[in-house]
Design a protein around this motif. Structure first.
Motif, PDB file in Angstrom:
ATOM      1  N   GLY A 189       0.801  -1.213   0.000  1.00 31.64           N
ATOM      2  CA  GLY A 189       0.000   0.000   0.000  1.00 31.64           C
ATOM      3  C   GLY A 189       0.831   1.258   0.000  1.00 31.64           C
ATOM      4  O   GLY A 189       2.056   1.230  -0.048  1.00 31.64           O
TER       5      GLY A 189
ATOM      6  N   ASP B 147       0.914   3.704   2.421  1.00 26.19           N
ATOM      7  CA  ASP B 147       0.825   4.352   3.732  1.00 26.19           C
ATOM      8  C   ASP B 147       1.902   5.414   3.933  1.00 26.19           C
ATOM      9  O   ASP B 147       1.644   6.471   4.510  1.00 26.19           O
ATOM     10  CB  ASP B 147       0.927   3.313   4.848  1.00 26.19           C
TER      11      ASP B 147
ATOM     12  N   ALA C 110       1.233   9.310   4.671  1.00 24.90           N
ATOM     13  CA  ALA C 110       1.728   9.957   5.886  1.00 24.90           C
ATOM     14  C   ALA C 110       2.564  11.194   5.570  1.00 24.90           C
ATOM     15  O   ALA C 110       2.562  12.169   6.331  1.00 24.90           O
ATOM     16  CB  ALA C 110       2.546   8.962   6.708  1.00 24.90           C
TER      17      ALA C 110
END
Length: 378
Positions: free
Chosen positions: A257, A259, A263
């Motif tokens: 993914g 992420d 972030a």
């Protein structure tokens, strides 16, 4: 000998001990205490300090509404490069602090939060935007944005880099206004969208079977026949496919993914707390209005462009099939064309191989501007 050796080297020993003490006891690292402090660090590190540089964050009236742009570069005489972000709604401005700084030495780089995305969504709100969220309006916005940049910087031509959904907009722009472009640069290029979906689903199912992931296999098989010709993929089905495709590295190679990329948005100096809070609502809003329709399109039917074409493709991209884009590249005619493979990337080429992205822009794109004397003098 010891009585003569030690006094002779005592001053040197003292100096070494003193130096060693200085090196061995640095000030303790202190983590930023707030998002504001963290983003200030990022802003200070990448500040444009050259005499003829440009560092702007502002609203521009495009398509009847205020839309946000970031414009950055070491020399405003450099050619303009407009990046069209993906999604729809997956803005690139708030993570550009990571991959873009090197570009700014050679180009004036424009990040634009499109209608319904990021800061532009927060600025206008869903009630105002919803009636205007059509593919044609988005393409017209891109045309208007390029026209504004040409006037603003006094340059007849600019570079347009389209990523993923942005590559649909970029390819439309290249067909409608080729005379405005030094070159069109497609990253994660959309071609035959339904076939791309089918290939992504088949690859993901293969990975799940190899992994012995019974839950994934059952969920993916339940989607069959997936992306059948002429039908829209329901968003719920698309999200199921993407969940497992991302899990197996089809979006970011060898990682599960995006992420880290998500972030990184929180470190954006361009984004206020309210902007950060609204980004995923905006992403869902744009996806809901545009994505299913776009995934029915066959841009592989484009057979000819009247401007140079560059494709930057991740070898492991199954989010938007890079193998399919390469097949289209072989068929399409253009005054000049170049395909660059990124062997360690999937869909997020500029984040996964930022150094090679910079080198490729300088090596393959910049010469088109140089031929027209649209670069700053050395």
């Amino acid at each position: 000998m010891r009585t003569t050796f030690f006094p002779r080297f005592l001053p040197l020993l003292a100096m070494l001990l003193l130096a060693g003490t200085c090196v061995a006891a640095p000030a303790p690292a202190v983590a930023p205490s707030s998002r504001a402090e963290a983003t200030k660090i990022v802003a200070d590190m990448r500040r444009v300090v050259t005499g003829n540089g440009v560092e702007r964050l502002e609203k521009v009236r495009i398509g009847g509404i205020e839309q946000w742009v970031s414009i950055r570069g070491n020399d405003r005489r450099n050619p303009v490069l407009l990046m069209l972000h993906g999604g729809p709604g997956w803005v690139a401005m708030p993570s550009s602090w990571y991959f873009q700084r090197g570009w700014e030495e050679y180009f004036t780089v424009v990040q634009w939060d499109q209608r319904g995305a990021g800061k532009t969504y927060v600025e206008n709100g869903p009630a105002k935007l919803a009636p205007t969220m059509t593919r044609e309006r988005m393409v017209e916005d891109a045309v208007e944005m390029v026209a504004w940049l040409r006037r603003e910087f006094g340059q007849d031509k600019v570079f347009v880099l389209g990523h993923s959904w942005g590559s649909y907009l970029g390819l439309e722009l290249a067909q409608r206004r080729p005379q405005w472009l030094h070159a069109y640069i497609g990253v994660g290029q959309v071609s035959n969208a339904p076939e791309s979906e089918r290939r992504g689903w088949a690859w993901t199912l293969e990975q799940a079977r190899r992994d012995g992931n019974a839950a994934a296999v059952v969920e993916l098989e339940s989607l069959a026949p997936y992306a059948a010709d002429g039908t829209q993929v329901p968003l719920a089905d698309l999200m199921k496919q993407r969940r497992w495709l991302n899990h197996y590295g089809g979006m970011v190679h060898n990682r599960r993914g995006g992420d880290a990329e998500a972030a990184a948005i929180r470190l954006s100096p361009e984004y206020s707390d309210a902007d950060v809070a609204g980004i995923w609502t905006a992403n869902d809003f744009s996806t809901g209005h545009l994505l299913a329709d776009v995934l029915t399109l066959d841009m592989g039917q484009v057979r000819k462009l009247d401007c140079p074409l560059l494709l930057f493709l991740g070898r492991h991209d199954y989010n938007v099939s890079s193998s399919l884009a390469a097949e289209w590249f072989e068929r399409v005619q253009a005054p000049s064309k170049q395909l660059v493979w990124f062997e360690d990337s999937a869909h997020e080429v500029m984040n996964e191989e930022p150094g090679k992205t910079l080198v490729s822009l300088v090596r393959y794109a910049l010469p088109f501007a140089a031929r027209e004397r649209d670069v700053r003098p050395d």
